[in-house]
Scaffold this motif. Structure first.
Motif, PDB file in Angstrom:
ATOM      1  N   GLU A   1      20.113  35.211  32.968  1.00  0.00           N
ATOM      2  CA  GLU A   1      19.067  34.273  32.549  1.00  0.00           C
ATOM      3  C   GLU A   1      19.624  32.858  32.578  1.00  0.00           C
ATOM      4  O   GLU A   1      20.709  32.587  32.058  1.00  0.00           O
ATOM      5  CB  GLU A   1      18.604  34.602  31.127  1.00  0.00           C
ATOM      6  N   ASP A   2      18.885  31.946  33.178  1.00  0.00           N
ATOM      7  CA  ASP A   2      19.301  30.550  33.253  1.00  0.00           C
ATOM      8  C   ASP A   2      19.135  29.901  31.875  1.00  0.00           C
ATOM      9  O   ASP A   2      18.029  29.781  31.366  1.00  0.00           O
ATOM     10  CB  ASP A   2      18.449  29.814  34.299  1.00  0.00           C
ATOM     11  N   VAL A   3      20.260  29.498  31.273  1.00  0.00           N
ATOM     12  CA  VAL A   3      20.228  28.868  29.946  1.00  0.00           C
ATOM     13  C   VAL A   3      20.759  27.437  30.005  1.00  0.00           C
ATOM     14  O   VAL A   3      21.141  26.865  28.982  1.00  0.00           O
ATOM     15  CB  VAL A   3      21.030  29.698  28.915  1.00  0.00           C
ATOM     16  N   SER A   4      20.765  26.862  31.204  1.00  0.00           N
ATOM     17  CA  SER A   4      21.312  25.523  31.396  1.00  0.00           C
ATOM     18  C   SER A   4      20.708  24.507  30.437  1.00  0.00           C
ATOM     19  O   SER A   4      21.416  23.643  29.906  1.00  0.00           O
ATOM     20  CB  SER A   4      21.054  25.039  32.826  1.00  0.00           C
ATOM     21  N   GLU A   5      19.398  24.603  30.240  1.00  0.00           N
ATOM     22  CA  GLU A   5      18.692  23.610  29.424  1.00  0.00           C
ATOM     23  C   GLU A   5      18.010  24.262  28.226  1.00  0.00           C
ATOM     24  O   GLU A   5      16.995  23.795  27.732  1.00  0.00           O
ATOM     25  CB  GLU A   5      17.690  22.853  30.298  1.00  0.00           C
ATOM     26  N   LEU A   6      18.631  25.334  27.745  1.00  0.00           N
ATOM     27  CA  LEU A   6      18.073  26.063  26.600  1.00  0.00           C
ATOM     28  C   LEU A   6      18.272  25.308  25.295  1.00  0.00           C
ATOM     29  O   LEU A   6      17.419  25.338  24.410  1.00  0.00           O
ATOM     30  CB  LEU A   6      18.735  27.444  26.501  1.00  0.00           C
ATOM     31  N   ILE A   7      19.408  24.593  25.172  1.00  0.00           N
ATOM     32  CA  ILE A   7      19.821  24.058  23.880  1.00  0.00           C
ATOM     33  C   ILE A   7      19.954  22.542  23.955  1.00  0.00           C
ATOM     34  O   ILE A   7      20.538  21.999  24.893  1.00  0.00           O
ATOM     35  CB  ILE A   7      21.172  24.663  23.458  1.00  0.00           C
ATOM     36  N   GLY A   8      19.429  21.854  22.946  1.00  0.00           N
ATOM     37  CA  GLY A   8      19.636  20.420  22.832  1.00  0.00           C
ATOM     38  C   GLY A   8      21.048  20.108  22.375  1.00  0.00           C
ATOM     39  O   GLY A   8      21.718  20.944  21.764  1.00  0.00           O
ATOM     40  N   THR A   9      21.503  18.899  22.663  1.00  0.00           N
ATOM     41  CA  THR A   9      22.886  18.546  22.335  1.00  0.00           C
ATOM     42  C   THR A   9      23.029  17.684  21.091  1.00  0.00           C
ATOM     43  O   THR A   9      24.144  17.353  20.699  1.00  0.00           O
ATOM     44  CB  THR A   9      23.551  17.819  23.523  1.00  0.00           C
ATOM     45  N   SER A  10      21.909  17.338  20.443  1.00  0.00           N
ATOM     46  CA  SER A  10      22.027  16.514  19.234  1.00  0.00           C
ATOM     47  C   SER A  10      22.745  17.256  18.114  1.00  0.00           C
ATOM     48  O   SER A  10      23.318  16.629  17.224  1.00  0.00           O
ATOM     49  CB  SER A  10      20.639  16.075  18.762  1.00  0.00           C
ATOM     50  N   GLY A  11      22.737  18.573  18.158  1.00  0.00           N
ATOM     51  CA  GLY A  11      23.403  19.365  17.133  1.00  0.00           C
ATOM     52  C   GLY A  11      24.860  19.655  17.418  1.00  0.00           C
ATOM     53  O   GLY A  11      25.502  20.382  16.660  1.00  0.00           O
ATOM     54  N   VAL A  12      25.376  19.102  18.522  1.00  0.00           N
ATOM     55  CA  VAL A  12      26.812  19.248  18.816  1.00  0.00           C
ATOM     56  C   VAL A  12      27.496  17.900  18.934  1.00  0.00           C
ATOM     57  O   VAL A  12      28.642  17.737  18.579  1.00  0.00           O
ATOM     58  CB  VAL A  12      27.052  20.081  20.096  1.00  0.00           C
ATOM     59  N   TRP A  13      26.834  16.901  19.511  1.00  0.00           N
ATOM     60  CA  TRP A  13      27.252  15.501  19.561  1.00  0.00           C
ATOM     61  C   TRP A  13      28.727  15.364  19.944  1.00  0.00           C
ATOM     62  O   TRP A  13      29.142  15.887  20.983  1.00  0.00           O
ATOM     63  CB  TRP A  13      26.929  14.830  18.216  1.00  0.00           C
ATOM     64  N   ALA A  14      29.521  14.703  19.125  1.00  0.00           N
ATOM     65  CA  ALA A  14      30.912  14.426  19.482  1.00  0.00           C
ATOM     66  C   ALA A  14      31.776  15.673  19.528  1.00  0.00           C
ATOM     67  O   ALA A  14      32.898  15.644  20.037  1.00  0.00           O
ATOM     68  CB  ALA A  14      31.513  13.426  18.485  1.00  0.00           C
ATOM     69  N   SER A  15      31.249  16.772  19.032  1.00  0.00           N
ATOM     70  CA  SER A  15      32.011  18.013  19.017  1.00  0.00           C
ATOM     71  C   SER A  15      31.829  18.843  20.279  1.00  0.00           C
ATOM     72  O   SER A  15      32.644  19.724  20.554  1.00  0.00           O
ATOM     73  CB  SER A  15      31.597  18.847  17.801  1.00  0.00           C
TER      74      SER A  15
END
Length: 399
Positions: free
Chosen positions: A262-276
């Motif tokens: 399953e293509d999950v390339s754009e499944l998750i936003g990155t605001s919840g990982v940020w500098a990490s």
């Protein structure tokens, strides 16, 4: 757009322990091998055939990645090895200028910003959270920048917090206020006395980013551009807040046989990982970054000596090739052929390694487009580390 099935699998199948490492640090096509790039000196290096076959076998595994790309750079010469596909839908092979999520290698970027500010006398490695971020919980005030960079802070990991996980599972693309991620664990005590133990934590690099913003009065994203992207010459590297990837990109997949990837390339936003863990880069630019950061050009000799003070046995996530040791936002990988400095990362759809020779003249980037870690696919990770060590040996050999 990710399918409903992939979103359901993400919500139901990713336990808290895995999510904290993968998201924040979360139809197999026949192996379509693309041969190693030409040797600029003429012909192909003697090890090229063996390395290529290892990549082909990796993508042929039932639980293996749909594609892989490894870039060996020696001076101005680069050898590109690929196998499989970077996009199942089109059959397009991986490319060194494809954008991709670099996951926890983003922690090395936050380290680069902080250590450059140490060189500029705007920060000290002994500066504490209490000194720079007095509004953070009093229990955390004695934690130093050095401890944050080396994951010996004891800060509780916000990405393992039940409330945070509940939000992510309900909406993987939820937009967080990245500068308030530590609020999820503000009521929690330290896990251990600062400096006493090592524990890889996503909270550490959020705190680092907040510290560099506090001492400069500038946004972390702007500091990345000024202190890292421009000096290193990075033009395709960024820290987005949303879930979209710049085009073209290496597609990332959830591989869980017997189901189709399953293509999950754009499944998750990155605001919840940020500098990490939120940075997007390319194999070519990731190599340029790690040569500068792990080599002698980006930092002063004094600061680099602090950066390269290692704790034996402590590893990045996932572990890199050989025996690992932890420095300041960088790891030492002692292979059978010599030492490399670098960082790894994984997130749904991607597993990454970037490493350099200590003199900064040679680098290896190794990217697969599925996630693997010791918690979700230990056998695949073990094979991956073996192949990475073989590529490291090819990098470190003189011929």
């Amino acid at each position: 757009m990710p399918s409903r099935a992939s979103v359901r699998r993400f919500r139901a199948g990713l336990p808290a322990a895995a999510l904290s490492v993968t998201v924040l640090g979360a139809l197999l096509a026949p192996a379509q091998a693309v041969g190693a790039g030409p040797d600029p000196a003429g012909g192909r290096p003697s090890h090229a055939g063996s390395l290529q076959r290892q990549l082909e076998r990796l993508v042929a595994q039932d639980d293996g990645p749909p594609g892989v790309i490894a870039v060996l750079t020696k001076g101005k010469k680069a050898q590109v090895y690929t196998a499989g596909v970077g996009d199942i839908a089109t059959g397009r092979p991986p490319h060194p200028d494809d954008h991709m999520r670099i996951a926890s290698i983003a922690k090395a970027f936050s380290g680069a910003v902080a250590l450059r500010l140490v060189d500029k006398k705007l920060l000290s490695l002994d500066a504490t959270i209490g000194d720079v971020l007095p509004d953070q919980p009093a229990d955390w005030h004695e934690v130093t920048l050095r401890q944050l960079l080396q994951h010996t802070s004891g800060l509780p990991d916000f990405s393992a917090d039940p409330e945070f996980l509940s939000i992510i599972r309900a909406d993987p693309r939820h937009v967080f206020d990245s500068r308030k991620l530590l609020d999820f664990v503000a009521g929690d005590p330290l896990l251990f006395r600062p400096g006493a133990l090592y524990e890889y934590s996503n909270s550490d690099n959020i705190a680092v980013a907040l510290m560099v913003e506090a001492v400069t009065g500038r946004r972390y994203e702007d500091l990345l551009k000024e202190l890292v992207y421009r000096p290193v010459g990075l033009h395709r590297t960024s820290l987005p807040q949303g879930y979209l990837l710049p085009r073209p990109f290496l597609h990332g997949y959830d591989v869980a046989p017997p189901a189709a990837p399953e293509d999950v390339s754009e499944l998750i936003g990155t605001s919840g990982v940020w500098a990490s863990g939120g940075i997007v880069s390319t194999p070519r630019e990731l190599g340029a970054f790690i040569r500068a950061y792990g080599g002698p050009t980006l930092l002063s000799k004094k600061t680099r000596q602090e950066q390269l003070t290692f704790r034996p046995g402590d590893s990045s996530e996932p572990a890199g090739p050989g025996t690992n040791a932890a420095g300041l936002a960088i790891f030492q990988y002692t292979t059978r052929c010599g030492v490399l400095y670098g960082h790894t990362g994984n997130t749904p759809g991607y597993t990454q390694l970037a490493a350099t020779s200590p003199d900064g003249t040679r680098s290896l980037t190794f990217s697969i487009n599925t996630q693997t870690s010791k918690s979700n696919k230990p056998a695949l990770l073990a094979r991956l580390r073996t192949i990475q060590e073989n590529f490291a040996c090819a990098l470190l050999k003189d011929h």
